[in-house]
Design a protein around this motif. Sequence first.
Motif, mmCIF file in Angstrom:
data_model
loop_
_atom_site.group_PDB
_atom_site.id
_atom_site.type_symbol
_atom_site.label_atom_id
_atom_site.label_comp_id
_atom_site.label_asym_id
_atom_site.label_seq_id
_atom_site.Cartn_x
_atom_site.Cartn_y
_atom_site.Cartn_z
ATOM 1 N N ALA A 45 -5.879 3.600 -8.697
ATOM 2 C CA ALA A 45 -5.524 2.605 -7.684
ATOM 3 C C ALA A 45 -6.485 1.425 -7.818
ATOM 4 O O ALA A 45 -7.703 1.609 -7.948
ATOM 5 N N ARG A 54 -5.115 7.865 -0.956
ATOM 6 C CA ARG A 54 -4.253 8.869 -1.581
ATOM 7 C C ARG A 54 -4.541 9.069 -3.063
ATOM 8 O O ARG A 54 -4.184 10.107 -3.626
ATOM 9 N N VAL A 55 -5.157 8.083 -3.697
ATOM 10 C CA VAL A 55 -5.388 8.144 -5.149
ATOM 11 C C VAL A 55 -6.892 8.198 -5.405
ATOM 12 O O VAL A 55 -7.608 7.242 -5.117
ATOM 13 N N LEU A 112 1.247 6.960 -9.789
ATOM 14 C CA LEU A 112 -0.176 7.267 -9.868
ATOM 15 C C LEU A 112 -0.430 8.757 -9.660
ATOM 16 O O LEU A 112 -1.335 9.330 -10.278
ATOM 17 N N GLU A 113 0.380 9.383 -8.824
ATOM 18 C CA GLU A 113 0.215 10.816 -8.584
ATOM 19 C C GLU A 113 0.771 11.640 -9.741
ATOM 20 O O GLU A 113 0.282 12.742 -10.007
ATOM 21 N N HIS A 150 -10.224 4.983 -8.961
ATOM 22 C CA HIS A 150 -10.053 3.567 -8.630
ATOM 23 C C HIS A 150 -10.460 2.702 -9.813
ATOM 24 O O HIS A 150 -11.349 3.064 -10.598
ATOM 25 N N ASP A 181 -4.438 2.795 2.556
ATOM 26 C CA ASP A 181 -3.616 4.003 2.429
ATOM 27 C C ASP A 181 -3.507 4.443 0.975
ATOM 28 O O ASP A 181 -3.649 5.628 0.661
ATOM 29 N N VAL A 182 -3.269 3.498 0.080
ATOM 30 C CA VAL A 182 -3.146 3.837 -1.339
ATOM 31 C C VAL A 182 -4.488 4.310 -1.887
ATOM 32 O O VAL A 182 -4.565 5.309 -2.616
ATOM 33 N N ASP A 207 3.849 2.247 -5.946
ATOM 34 C CA ASP A 207 3.186 2.744 -7.154
ATOM 35 C C ASP A 207 2.683 4.173 -7.007
ATOM 36 O O ASP A 207 2.319 4.808 -8.005
ATOM 37 N N VAL A 208 2.622 4.685 -5.796
ATOM 38 C CA VAL A 208 1.940 5.963 -5.553
ATOM 39 C C VAL A 208 2.559 7.110 -6.333
ATOM 40 O O VAL A 208 1.853 7.942 -6.905
ATOM 41 N N GLY A 233 2.337 0.791 -2.220
ATOM 42 C CA GLY A 233 3.033 2.016 -1.876
ATOM 43 C C GLY A 233 4.094 2.408 -2.883
ATOM 44 O O GLY A 233 4.345 3.598 -3.096
ATOM 45 N N ALA A 249 -6.028 -2.567 -3.610
ATOM 46 C CA ALA A 249 -4.911 -1.848 -2.993
ATOM 47 C C ALA A 249 -5.152 -1.674 -1.501
ATOM 48 O O ALA A 249 -6.275 -1.827 -1.001
#
Length: 270
Positions: free
Chosen positions: A231, A242-243, A223-224, A246, A238-239, A219-220, A217, A235
């Motif tokens: 990701a 969202r990303v 990453l965004e 992979h 959830d991560v 890192d998000v 979390g 991970a």
Amino acid sequence: MIRLIATDMDSTLLNENSELSPRTVRAVQRVMEAGARFVIASGRMYETARPFAEQLQTNAPMIVFNGGMVCEWRDGAPLFKTDIPVETARAVCAMAEARGVFIQYFPERGLYYQKRDPSVCDEYEGRVRYNGTQTGQPLSAWIERPPLKLLCLGAHEALVRLREEMAAAFPQLRLMFSCPTYLEIVAGEVDKGGALRALAEKLGVAREEIAAFGDAGNDVGMLEYAGRGYAMENASEDVLARVPLHAPANTEDGVARVLEELLARGEIGG
């Protein structure tokens, strides 16, 4: 063209033994030889991140304390830093102490706690290869310098409850998990994504010229922000949700494998 690669360390760049594999070392060397900047972006403190920057001989400053500080890796000289006010830090520690949750204090250098608890310290200190210092008194009374980070260690369920209470009591702080048993606490404006943006602007690198890797979390944001945020397959759900991009798991040299593919396609350069 990717001109800057930023990566988390634990469960991302490092393998299951918290080490750099030979394949990863070579891949990082190759991207730097191609002209790209390589940035370690960790929740760790300076002292426990620096050995890996030295092993890789990275060619850029590093991000530590979840973005709380951007510094030169050779001497730790800060380029940017944002800390938690002393009174706020004491109040946070008092809440953790009242609930029997182990909490650690990180000024710019060093790691401190009231009394060592082997049930959580053995794992944490073994992973980062650094032993904290006992203060002998509650951190809520002992802290005199503003921390870059506070860290609660313990069972996930207890930390989730504590996070909810702290979020209500301290809306000016950012509370995030770097793994299920680590609750990271930093100033509200601190984020790896914001630190990456500031560093990239200083280096003259555009957002679309950045690739980033992470697993948790904390890192998000990074990453965004990156033009290509990956990701890790290890991970949390959830991560991964969202990303969109992979990478293979850290136990499979995932960062190295993606970098090798990008190099093969001629997409990394200065």
